[in-house]
Each structure stands twice: as C-alpha cells, then as structure tokens.
Write an enzyme that holds these catalytic residues in place. Structure first.
Site, PDB file in Angstrom:
ATOM      1  N   ARG A  57       6.157  11.518 -14.146  1.00  0.00           N
ATOM      2  CA  ARG A  57       4.809  11.369 -14.975  1.00  0.00           C
ATOM      3  C   ARG A  57       3.932  11.039 -13.575  1.00  0.00           C
ATOM      4  NH1 ARG A  57       6.538   9.085 -20.692  1.00  0.00           N
ATOM      5  NH2 ARG A  57       7.971   8.257 -19.552  1.00  0.00           N
TER       6      ARG A  57
ATOM      7  N   PRO B 195       0.872  -1.285   0.150  1.00  0.00           N
ATOM      8  CA  PRO B 195       0.012   0.114   0.071  1.00  0.00           C
ATOM      9  C   PRO B 195       0.814   1.267  -0.101  1.00  0.00           C
ATOM     10  CG  PRO B 195       0.075  -0.877   2.285  1.00  0.00           C
ATOM     11  CD  PRO B 195       0.841  -1.903   1.429  1.00  0.00           C
TER      12      PRO B 195
ATOM     13  N   CYS C 175       2.508   4.844 -17.137  1.00  0.00           N
ATOM     14  CA  CYS C 175       1.674   3.799 -17.860  1.00  0.00           C
ATOM     15  C   CYS C 175       0.385   3.234 -16.838  1.00  0.00           C
ATOM     16  CB  CYS C 175       2.681   2.475 -17.749  1.00  0.00           C
ATOM     17  SG  CYS C 175       3.798   2.763 -19.254  1.00  0.00           S
TER      18      CYS C 175
HETATM   19  N1  NAI Z   1       7.935   3.862 -20.193  1.00  0.00           N
HETATM   20  C1  NAI Z   1       7.721   2.603 -19.839  1.00  0.00           C
HETATM   21  O1  NAI Z   1       8.166   2.041 -18.590  1.00  0.00           O
HETATM   22  C2  NAI Z   1       7.021   1.766 -20.664  1.00  0.00           C
HETATM   23  C3  NAI Z   1       6.289   2.429 -21.719  1.00  0.00           C
HETATM   24  N2  NAI Z   1       5.347   1.415 -22.471  1.00  0.00           N
HETATM   25  C4  NAI Z   1       4.895   1.997 -23.753  1.00  0.00           C
HETATM   26  O2  NAI Z   1       5.703   2.314 -24.819  1.00  0.00           O
HETATM   27  C5  NAI Z   1       5.198   3.449 -25.550  1.00  0.00           C
HETATM   28  C6  NAI Z   1       6.364   4.358 -25.560  1.00  0.00           C
HETATM   29  O3  NAI Z   1       6.672   4.972 -24.060  1.00  0.00           O
HETATM   30  P1  NAI Z   1       7.967   5.574 -23.620  1.00  0.00           P
HETATM   31  O4  NAI Z   1       9.102   5.144 -24.200  1.00  0.00           O
HETATM   32  O5  NAI Z   1       7.784   5.672 -22.398  1.00  0.00           O
HETATM   33  O6  NAI Z   1       7.618   7.145 -24.338  1.00  0.00           O
HETATM   34  P2  NAI Z   1       8.532   8.306 -24.522  1.00  0.00           P
HETATM   35  O7  NAI Z   1       7.652   9.531 -24.411  1.00  0.00           O
HETATM   36  O8  NAI Z   1       9.569   8.346 -23.425  1.00  0.00           O
HETATM   37  O9  NAI Z   1       9.543   8.291 -25.808  1.00  0.00           O
HETATM   38  C7  NAI Z   1       8.660   8.422 -27.164  1.00  0.00           C
HETATM   39  C8  NAI Z   1       9.698   9.042 -28.168  1.00  0.00           C
HETATM   40  O10 NAI Z   1       9.147   9.044 -29.382  1.00  0.00           O
HETATM   41  C9  NAI Z   1       9.512  10.036 -29.947  1.00  0.00           C
HETATM   42  N3  NAI Z   1       8.764  10.331 -31.223  1.00  0.00           N
HETATM   43  C10 NAI Z   1       7.458  11.058 -31.347  1.00  0.00           C
HETATM   44  N4  NAI Z   1       7.081  11.174 -32.312  1.00  0.00           N
HETATM   45  C11 NAI Z   1       7.925  10.585 -33.191  1.00  0.00           C
HETATM   46  C12 NAI Z   1       8.040  10.158 -34.729  1.00  0.00           C
HETATM   47  N5  NAI Z   1       6.978  10.652 -35.363  1.00  0.00           N
HETATM   48  N6  NAI Z   1       9.120   9.464 -35.386  1.00  0.00           N
HETATM   49  C13 NAI Z   1      10.181   9.232 -34.478  1.00  0.00           C
HETATM   50  N7  NAI Z   1      10.127   9.500 -32.935  1.00  0.00           N
HETATM   51  C14 NAI Z   1       8.945  10.140 -32.339  1.00  0.00           C
HETATM   52  C15 NAI Z   1       9.631  11.427 -29.039  1.00  0.00           C
HETATM   53  O11 NAI Z   1      10.450  12.146 -29.389  1.00  0.00           O
HETATM   54  C16 NAI Z   1      10.161  10.321 -27.666  1.00  0.00           C
HETATM   55  O12 NAI Z   1      11.710  10.241 -27.839  1.00  0.00           O
HETATM   56  C17 NAI Z   1       4.049   3.959 -24.977  1.00  0.00           C
HETATM   57  O13 NAI Z   1       2.896   3.298 -25.704  1.00  0.00           O
HETATM   58  C18 NAI Z   1       3.985   3.239 -23.373  1.00  0.00           C
HETATM   59  O14 NAI Z   1       2.674   3.086 -23.023  1.00  0.00           O
HETATM   60  C19 NAI Z   1       5.381   0.085 -22.329  1.00  0.00           C
HETATM   61  C20 NAI Z   1       6.375  -0.499 -21.312  1.00  0.00           C
HETATM   62  C21 NAI Z   1       6.895   0.285 -20.293  1.00  0.00           C
HETATM   63  O1  UGA Z   2       3.647  -0.458 -19.218  1.00  0.00           O
HETATM   64  C1  UGA Z   2       4.336   0.038 -18.494  1.00  0.00           C
HETATM   65  O2  UGA Z   2       4.919   1.163 -18.748  1.00  0.00           O
HETATM   66  C2  UGA Z   2       4.965  -0.682 -17.542  1.00  0.00           C
HETATM   67  O3  UGA Z   2       4.113  -0.139 -16.181  1.00  0.00           O
HETATM   68  C3  UGA Z   2       4.596  -0.794 -14.909  1.00  0.00           C
HETATM   69  O4  UGA Z   2       5.792  -0.362 -14.566  1.00  0.00           O
HETATM   70  P1  UGA Z   2       6.397   1.098 -13.979  1.00  0.00           P
HETATM   71  O5  UGA Z   2       5.280   2.149 -14.214  1.00  0.00           O
HETATM   72  O6  UGA Z   2       7.687   1.395 -14.623  1.00  0.00           O
HETATM   73  O7  UGA Z   2       6.425   0.805 -12.553  1.00  0.00           O
HETATM   74  P2  UGA Z   2       5.832  -0.205 -11.452  1.00  0.00           P
HETATM   75  O8  UGA Z   2       7.055  -0.913 -10.634  1.00  0.00           O
HETATM   76  O9  UGA Z   2       4.735  -1.178 -12.147  1.00  0.00           O
HETATM   77  O10 UGA Z   2       5.192   0.809 -10.472  1.00  0.00           O
HETATM   78  C4  UGA Z   2       3.913   1.526 -10.901  1.00  0.00           C
HETATM   79  C5  UGA Z   2       3.336   2.305  -9.638  1.00  0.00           C
HETATM   80  O11 UGA Z   2       2.805   1.545  -8.619  1.00  0.00           O
HETATM   81  C6  UGA Z   2       3.273   1.608  -7.352  1.00  0.00           C
HETATM   82  N1  UGA Z   2       3.187   0.308  -6.605  1.00  0.00           N
HETATM   83  C7  UGA Z   2       3.933  -0.423  -7.142  1.00  0.00           C
HETATM   84  C8  UGA Z   2       3.944  -1.871  -6.412  1.00  0.00           C
HETATM   85  C9  UGA Z   2       3.081  -1.793  -5.311  1.00  0.00           C
HETATM   86  O12 UGA Z   2       3.222  -2.836  -4.506  1.00  0.00           O
HETATM   87  N2  UGA Z   2       2.520  -0.734  -4.824  1.00  0.00           N
HETATM   88  C10 UGA Z   2       2.706   0.475  -5.481  1.00  0.00           C
HETATM   89  O13 UGA Z   2       2.044   1.358  -5.019  1.00  0.00           O
HETATM   90  C11 UGA Z   2       4.456   2.160  -7.732  1.00  0.00           C
HETATM   91  O14 UGA Z   2       4.661   3.231  -6.355  1.00  0.00           O
HETATM   92  C12 UGA Z   2       4.380   3.290  -8.846  1.00  0.00           C
HETATM   93  O15 UGA Z   2       3.868   4.360  -8.585  1.00  0.00           O
HETATM   94  C13 UGA Z   2       4.589  -2.231 -14.798  1.00  0.00           C
HETATM   95  O16 UGA Z   2       5.038  -2.965 -13.828  1.00  0.00           O
HETATM   96  C14 UGA Z   2       5.316  -2.826 -16.041  1.00  0.00           C
HETATM   97  O17 UGA Z   2       5.429  -4.213 -16.287  1.00  0.00           O
HETATM   98  C15 UGA Z   2       4.723  -2.065 -17.826  1.00  0.00           C
HETATM   99  O18 UGA Z   2       5.757  -2.496 -18.733  1.00  0.00           O
END
Ligand code: NAI
Ligand code: UGA
Length: 436
Positions: free
Chosen positions: A329, A253, A261
């Site tokens: 974020r 919690p 995400c």
């Molecule tokens: N951040 C995370 O931990 C995770 C994110 N995702 C998913 O992956 C996707 C990407 O997320 P992030 O990497 O966090 O996004 P981000 O916002 O960090 O990066 C996106 C990148 O795309 C670039 N971009 C935008 N328009 C473009 C174009 N037309 N051509 C080339 N580059 C372009 C931007 O300049 C930026 O560098 C999202 O759908 C998110 O939900 C999935 C798993 C984990």
């Molecule tokens: O789609 C995504 O971007 C990613 O989203 C999460 O990853 P992330 O957002 O990096 O971080 P988490 O470790 O999942 O934590 C997310 C939030 O939940 C909170 N959290 C997590 C675990 C918990 O027990 N309690 C809790 O409050 C954390 O503090 C944080 O604010 C998922 O864990 C990844 O598998 C997924 O790829």
C-alpha cells in the site's frame, strides 16, 4: 479473559494472536468468509515474521477461534476490540463507515456490560460517536475505550508483546480495571500503560505517526540540500542522531514513506485540523515533500540516459513499502513503475514477498523475476526501492556481469560509496555525491 476482535486484518490478527499467547480466550470476527476459513484451517493470511508460529500454537491449543458471526463472537466476551479499516474518504478524512457500522450492529447484540475498544486509528471524537451508535439500541451500561495501536509491520509481534507504551483513553473506572488486567503481561518489562481521556488517546495516535513522518520528510529535505551543498546525508544523520534529544531512529532518507498508515494518517490529521479551522502547515509541507520524494530518482535516471528511457530495461529490487512485509500500500516502488513505464521503459522486478500483491495491481505491465539476479538479465541499470537485507550484501561480480551497464540507482542508500567506487559502478543514491 474472553476477548472478541472484530476485523482480522493486520492489526486484528496480531492483536488476537498476542492476546491468546498471554492465556486469553480469543475469538476473531471478520466479514471475509474466505479469510475466516483460511485462518480457521491454520493458513495465515499475512506475511509477518514470528506471527505464524504463535498463531498455529494458539489455534492448536484452542485459545484462538475465528467466525464470520458478530453475535457469536461477542456473546461471552468481556472486551470487544474493533480492528477495522479506517481508509481515507474522498476528502482525506478517515472513513468511519466500518467502525460505526459495527457499532450499530453491537447495539443490537449487547445484553450486558462490555468494554468496547477502538484499536483502529480514528479521529478525535470517534469514541463518542461509537458510544452514541451503540446507545441507540442498547440501553444498558457499557464503556467505549480508545486504545490505539503503535505496532510496525515487519516487527509487529515484538512491538505488540513488548510495547514502548500502551495508551488507554477512558473515563470509565470499570473499563480501566479491565484494561489494566489485560495489559499486565505486556508491560511487565517496565513500560507503562498511560491512561488518559478518550480524545487525547485518539489524538496521540495521529500525533505519533505524523511526528515520525515529519522526521522522515525533514531528512529527505536535508538529503536534497546535501546534494546541492556537497555534504553527505549519512554523516549528517549520524551527527544529529547521536544527540539524545533528536534520537537515531527514523532519520533515514530515501524515496519517501509509504504503507497503509503514514500517508493516510497525516492526511487525516490535516483534514481534522481544517474542520476546526486550523491549517496544519508543517504537515502540509510533509505531504508535499513526500509526494515529490517518491520520484526522487527519476531525474537522476533521466539524466544518465539523456532523457530517453524508451526501450530501456530496468531491474527493480524491492516492491514492498518497506522490508519484511508483503504490504504494497502506497509503496514508492509502484510510483517508480508508473514513471518508468510511462517513459517507455520496461521493468523486471523482484521482491522476496510482495510480488503476488503487485501482480494483482499492475498485471502484465512489468515482468517478475525468479530471484534478484534474474531481474538483472539484459537490464540497462539496477534500481533499489526497498532495503531487504538480501539486497545489502549481493554478489557484486554477478551484478557487474549481468547488467548491460554497471549502473545502480539506490533509493535506500544501502551501499557504501567507497566500495561502489572501487568496484567501478556508476552509483546514484539519496543525499550523497554520485559515484561516476
Ligand atoms: N497495518 C498496520 O500496521 C497498523 C494499522 N493500524 C490501524 O488499524 C486499523 C486496521 O488496519 P489493518 O489491520 O491494517 O486493516 P486491514 O485492512 O488489514 O484489515 C481490516 C479487516 O477488517 C475486516 N472487516 C471489514 N469490515 C468488517 C466488518 N463489518 N466486520 C468484521 N470485519 C470487517 C476486513 O475484512 C479486514 O480483514 C486501521 O485503522 C489502521 O490505521 C494501526 C497500527 C498499525
Ligand atoms: O499506524 C501504523 O500503522 C503504524 O505506522 C508505522 O509503521 P509502518 O507503516 O508499519 O512502517 P514504518 O517502519 O514506520 O515505515 C513507514 C515508512 O517510512 C519509511 N521510513 C521509515 C524510517 C526512516 O527512517 N525512513 C523512512 O523512509 C519506510 O520506508 C516506510 O515506507 C509506525 O511506525 C507504527 O508505529 C504505526 O503503528
């Protein structure tokens, strides 16, 4: 294999670097020229433990390249990953303008068979939309595959290199072979590549994130109940977590989930459901609980200071949405900052990595400290919003001597209640009896 990764943000950079690490030639494409310049010059653009070392090695050894030119990026690639943003649109649904915009461009660029992979988190049906957008201008053969990413920030390299599973949605046999070969080095540890159709793969990603959000909001409600009934949520968590069917993880919690995400993906799945006339009741509750939870500490703080926070000064430890990242974020700390400053209090914050990002968002609204102890100077109380490991075992004597009052509001349950009692702190946490 030659791979192009379009979008060099969090996921794109980790994806590109890890594929280079397994011997592929990778070219990353981004429209942000300053990002591409920095990365080409060996300057990493995100804070992610373990990434910089392999990024620099692969850059130096010539397996990792960066460009702003999409055509140059995809020219020789067998696979093109789309790691583009899918932010929430005004109605909460995932905005596909980046994905479909690039798909449109790809249609004008492709000349031969390539596997186009959606790595971004995209709603069910997006693979079909990408297919159609490319096919508008390219009449040859190509495949669109859904390969959602499950990495967590802070442990992204490990999650990518040793995934619990890789989900691949495709109905194209040729693409299946290419993806099997690509992922072979990552799944040698025994974890599977699970093949399925595109729509199931797209939904798997939303279902996974939403289920984890359910676990967190459920535990936050159990914590609320614990406080009302005199139970201890830490004990309840251990008690239920040892049942393998429930599992120990994601039962902590706190002051709510944040990040780029969970909030957007839960909202997007609710929206997708409503588009097919389905009211996803559990997820509506999950979102409501999480909104409330971000300000869970405020009534406790108000009560301690008799509802008068005007002129009070708070030390705030932790700004990132979770430890080991500089990502802010939807960070609960930002909601705390708004609530405290609106009530007339001042905030002196410290975070090991996220302060520059917060400064960009809040400007002079709060003060930033040099280190965690500086933040305590003249503060009426300490608030903990993120459980960075350096906050777990601080010098309590220093905290006692620097704070005006020995008062801690802990939004992440990092301290032992008995220890707080012995040290003479007033200590409020989440789902555990206050120490007074
Ligand atoms: N951040 C995370 O931990 C995770 C994110 N995702 C998913 O992956 C996707 C990407 O997320 P992030 O990497 O966090 O996004 P981000 O916002 O960090 O990066 C996106 C990148 O795309 C670039 N971009 C935008 N328009 C473009 C174009 N037309 N051509 C080339 N580059 C372009 C931007 O300049 C930026 O560098 C999202 O759908 C998110 O939900 C999935 C798993 C984990
Ligand atoms: O789609 C995504 O971007 C990613 O989203 C999460 O990853 P992330 O957002 O990096 O971080 P988490 O470790 O999942 O934590 C997310 C939030 O939940 C909170 N959290 C997590 C675990 C918990 O027990 N309690 C809790 O409050 C954390 O503090 C944080 O604010 C998922 O864990 C990844 O598998 C997924 O790829």
């Amino acid at each position: 294999m030659k791979i192009a990764v379009v979008g060099t943000g969090y996921v794109g950079l980790v994806t590109g670097t890890c594929f280079a690490e397994t011997g592929n030639q990778v070219i990353c494409v981004d429209i942000d020229k300053s990002k591409v310049d920095k990365l080409s010059n060996g300057q990493i653009t995100i804070y992610e433990p373990g990434l910089e070392k392999i990024f620099l090695r692969n850059l130096k050894e010539g397996r990792l390249h960066f460009t702003t030119n999409l055509a140059e990026g995809v020219k020789d690639a067998a696979i093109v990953f789309l790691a583009l943003p899918t932010p929430p649109g005004e109605d909460g649904s995932a905005d596909l303008k980046y994905i479909l915009g690039v798909a449109d461009d790809l249609g004008k660029i492709l000349t031969d068979y390539k596997v186009i992979v959606d790595k971004s988190t995209v709603p069910v049906g997006t693979a079909d939309k990408v297919q159609a957008a490319i096919a508008k201008n390219f009449k040859g053969a190509f495949a669109v595959v859904s390969n959602p990413e499950f990495l967590r920030e802070g442990v992204a390299v490990e999650d990518f290199m040793k995934p619990d599973r890789v989900v691949v949605g495709t109905s194209d046999e040729r693409a299946k072979k290419v993806m099997t070969e690509l992922y072979a080095p990552f799944v040698r540890s025994g974890n599977p590549v699970i093949f399925m159709d595109e729509k199931s793969a797209e939904l798997t990603k939303y279902a996974a994130n939403s289920f984890l959000a359910v676990k967190i909001s459920f535990m936050n409600e159990i914590a609320r109940l614990c406080e009302r009934l005199g139970a201890d949520v830490d004990m309840v968590r251990k008690g239920i977590g040892s049942d393998e069917r429930i599992g120990k993880r994601f039962l902590f919690p706190g002051i709510g989930y944040g990040g780029s995400c969970f909030p957007k993906d839960v909202q997007a799945l609710v929206k997708s459901s409503s588009e097919v006339q389905y009211d996803f009741e559990i997820l509506n509750a999950v979102m409501k609980v999480n909104e409330e939870q971000k300000l869970f500490l405020m009534p406790k703080i108000n009560s301690y200071f008799n509802n008068d926070l005007k002129g009070k000064r708070f030390a705030l430890w932790g700004l990132a949405f979770k430890p080991n990242t500089d990502d802010i974020r939807e960070a609960p700390a930002l909601y705390m900052i708004d609530a405290l400053t609106e009530a007339g209090a001042t905030v002196h914050a410290y975070d090991p990595e996220a302060m520059p990002n917060v400064k960009q968002v809040v400007g002079d609204k709060i003060d930033f400290a040099q280190n965690q102890y500086d933040a305590l100077e003249n503060a009426d109380a300490l608030i903990i919003a993120t459980e960075w490991s350096e906050f777990r075992t601080p010098e309590f004597e220093k905290i006692s001597s620097m704070l005006k009052n020995k008062v801690i509001f802990d939004g992440r349950n990092v301290y032992d209640r008995e220890q707080m009692k012995q040290l003479g702190f007033f200590y409020e946490s989440v789902g555990r009896e206050a120490v007074k």
